[in-house]
Design an enzyme around this catalytic site. Structure first.
Site, PDB file in Angstrom:
ATOM      1  N   VAL A 134       0.833  -1.205   0.000  1.00 56.42           N
ATOM      2  CA  VAL A 134       0.000   0.000   0.000  1.00 56.42           C
ATOM      3  C   VAL A 134       0.867   1.253   0.000  1.00 56.42           C
ATOM      4  O   VAL A 134       0.606   2.211  -0.726  1.00 56.42           O
ATOM      5  CB  VAL A 134      -0.977  -0.015   1.204  1.00 56.42           C
ATOM      6  CG1 VAL A 134      -1.765   1.296   1.256  1.00 56.42           C
ATOM      7  CG2 VAL A 134      -1.924  -1.199   1.113  1.00 56.42           C
ATOM      8  N   CYS A 135       1.925   1.232   0.822  1.00 56.13           N
ATOM      9  CA  CYS A 135       2.833   2.388   0.885  1.00 56.13           C
ATOM     10  C   CYS A 135       3.478   2.654  -0.474  1.00 56.13           C
ATOM     11  O   CYS A 135       3.701   3.813  -0.851  1.00 56.13           O
ATOM     12  CB  CYS A 135       3.931   2.154   1.912  1.00 56.13           C
ATOM     13  SG  CYS A 135       3.339   1.937   3.583  1.00 56.13           S
ATOM     14  N   THR A 136       3.803   1.608  -1.184  1.00 54.38           N
ATOM     15  CA  THR A 136       4.431   1.764  -2.499  1.00 54.38           C
ATOM     16  C   THR A 136       3.499   2.531  -3.435  1.00 54.38           C
ATOM     17  O   THR A 136       3.921   3.452  -4.137  1.00 54.38           O
ATOM     18  CB  THR A 136       4.793   0.385  -3.076  1.00 54.38           C
ATOM     19  OG1 THR A 136       5.728  -0.251  -2.193  1.00 54.38           O
ATOM     20  CG2 THR A 136       5.406   0.506  -4.458  1.00 54.38           C
ATOM     21  N   LEU A 194       3.268   6.351  -2.137  1.00 59.74           N
ATOM     22  CA  LEU A 194       4.418   7.218  -2.442  1.00 59.74           C
ATOM     23  C   LEU A 194       4.498   7.500  -3.938  1.00 59.74           C
ATOM     24  O   LEU A 194       4.874   8.610  -4.344  1.00 59.74           O
ATOM     25  CB  LEU A 194       5.700   6.593  -1.918  1.00 59.74           C
ATOM     26  CG  LEU A 194       5.849   6.693  -0.393  1.00 59.74           C
ATOM     27  CD1 LEU A 194       7.028   5.864   0.084  1.00 59.74           C
ATOM     28  CD2 LEU A 194       6.025   8.131   0.054  1.00 59.74           C
TER      29      LEU A 194
END
Length: 212
Positions: free
Chosen positions: A45-47, A50
């Site tokens: 999810v973070c990928t 960002l």
């Protein structure tokens, strides 16, 4: 551990990052800022977040908002992860990611919620005004990615209401009608807002967006 509330002064800090040592206040300068935390590097999810943030940089720049992210991993890990983000999200990460291995910044901003996870930061968002006051705090669970369209919408509202005596109604978008501040009597409002004031109820008065 600090508890930060709306209107508090955002704590300053110096920390390592993907682009080297950063002093937070120096980085923000006299503009607005958005600080957002990520549970860990190399997480799916973070990928996507960002990568999305990088694609939105021009929109944040238009609003004089500097982005800065945070993860509890180190600089070397961040820089390897950035390669993956650039590859999979078809963009170039164009803002720093704080390397918060000692969790100093995470604790300063109360980004670790033990009942969610003892070690990883939740998805916190802080929007900070030029005077370094905290104007918005949003906390998402690790399982839910952020909506960057909503973050831009909120910034538009914060910047409008900082300089005009108005508030923004539900689902408001830049350019739509806004609510006249309840503290202003209707007759006074009519002299302030040259585009007109519609009184729906004595406490509910609408006027066209004064910045549009």
């Amino acid at each position: 551990m600090a508890t930060i509330r709306l209107g508090d002064t955002a704590p300053n800090f110096s920390a390592d990052s993907s682009i080297g040592e950063i002093n937070f206040y120096d980085y923000l300068g006299d503009g607005w800022g958005i600080l957002f935390s990520h549970p860990a590097d190399f997480t799916p999810v973070c990928t996507t977040e960002l990568g999305t943030a990088a694609k939105f940089k021009d929109e944040f720049d238009k609003r004089n908002v500097k982005m800065i992210a945070l993860s509890v991993d180190g600089r070397a890990s961040h820089n390897e992860w950035i390669k993956d983000i650039n590859e999979t999200q078809h963009t170039i990460v164009n803002f720093p990611i704080i390397a918060d291995e000692d969790k100093k910044v995470s604790n300063l901003y109360d980004m670790i919620h033990p009942k969610a996870d003892n070690n990883l930061t939740v998805r916190s968002v802080y929007i900070i005004a030029p005077d370094k006051s905290v104007k918005l705090i949003i906390t998402y669970p690790a399982s839910t990615g952020r909506n960057f369209h909503e973050l831009l919408r909120v910034i538009d509202s914060l910047q409008l209401t900082a300089y005009h005596k108005v508030a923004t109604p539900a689902n408001w978008q830049h350019g739509e009608d806004v609510v006249v501040s309840p503290a202003i009597p209707t007759e006074e409002a009519r002299s302030i807002f040259s585009k007109g004031v519609e009184e729906i109820k004595p406490y509910l008065r609408m006027t066209p967006d004064p910045s549009a």
